[in-house]
Write a protein that holds these residues in place. Structure first.
Motif: not given
Length: 325
Positions: A106, A175-177, A179-180, A183, A185-186, A190, A196
């Protein structure tokens, strides 16, 4: 009416009415963000210098293939589902190599993504690698008016291609994209609270939901031609343009309300009711705005925002008293 009866004493007690103009923004600790950035950079260097396991590389290839499909405006739902299925099938074998191995993947992809975004800013050209790692990211920036004009790059031109967000926000969005899609998110995949906060600070400052405010405020070309004043001096705004601007402003404030609640769910320290009061005031909902300011003061009778909330409360009560019953 009950609001004003109960609030009459507050009007006498607080200093003076001040138009609620300043929305409280979340504070992201710069040192915490720097530590996260340094950790990601170290992982990216390790991935480049030491390489990645075959199973982890397969996951990386699947993510890139998904990005290519996502970036294609003509992709079908079936094509997107098939690309996501390949990603999910690659997750298990990659994780079997350890969380840290996947985190290195990542971090490496995030570093490459950031590099390609900067290349786009310099040249105005969207590379294949940017589409692989970000999907239709440039389209997202354009839709939400998150691109602005800057100095002409080495190839000339002054089109809007300067990304509005800084490196920290860019990294959080990636990172959010990522992770989505994967799959995951843990922990440890996170996003940290200060990340955030940095993201929500940007979103509250650049509030857009669906169409951008600029799109809502911009009239169609034919209408522009009809309404363009003939004189050289600027004339008054047309009614339709004013209406579009008001619609854009309402859309922005409703977007803010949603993000304020989302942020407060993540960060209990954020002054949710104060922020809602400011936004509701901008929407012309003065009674609800006064209720939000009073709730903030009930919960925080002393604090950094107390005087501001008192001044805002008085302004909201005065405006609410002008409304017909």
């Amino acid at each position: 009416m009950a609001v004003f009866i109960a609030g009459s004493a507050a009007i006498l007690a607080v200093p003076r009415p001040v138009e609620p103009a300043e929305l409280p923004l979340p504070f992201a600790d710069a040192q915490a963000l720097a530590l996260t950035r340094d950790a990601d950079a170290a992982r990216a260097r390790e991935a480049e210098q030491l390489g990645l396991d075959a199973e982890v590389r397969e996951l990386g290839s699947a993510i890139r293939a998904f990005g290519v499909v996502d970036a294609d405006a003509d992709h079908t739902e079936a094509e997107l589902l098939a690309a996501r299925k390949r990603v999910l099938e690659a997750v298990g074998p990659a994780l079997a190599q350890g969380d840290e191995a996947v985190l290195r993947l990542r971090a490496y992809q995030m570093s490459s993504f950031a590099r390609e975004v900067r290349r786009f800013e310099a040249t105005g050209e969207e590379s294949d690698e940017l589409r692989e790692l970000g999907g239709n990211f440039i389209g997202l920036l354009r839709r939400n008016a998150w691109l602005r004009r800057g100095e002409a790059g080495p190839r000339g031109g002054d089109e809007a291609r300067r990304v509005a967000m800084d490196g920290a926000v860019l990294g959080v969005l990636f990172k959010k994209r990522w992770g989505a899609i994967v799959g995951l998110q843990r922990a440890p995949f996170g996003v940290a609270l200060d990340e955030e906060r940095a993201l929500f600070k940007f979103l509250l400052s650049h509030p857009l939901g669906g169409k951008s405010a600029q799109e809502l405020a911009a009239p169609p070309a034919a209408e522009t031609a009809r309404e363009e004043p003939q004189a050289s001096e600027p004339g008054p705004r047309s009614p339709s343009a004013a209406l579009r601007a008001a619609e854009a402003q309402r859309a922005e404030e409703h977007y803010r309300l949603k993000k304020i609640d989302e942020l407060a769910a993540l960060d209990p320290a954020y002054p949710r009711h104060l922020a809602r009061g400011v936004t509701l005031y901008r929407l012309g909902k003065f009674v609800q705005s006064a209720e939000a300011f009073r709730t903030h003061l009930d919960q925080h009778p002393d604090g950094a925002y107390t005087l501001r909330a008192q001044n805002y409360l008085r302004a909201a009560l005065e405006r609410a008293s002008e409304e017909p019953f």
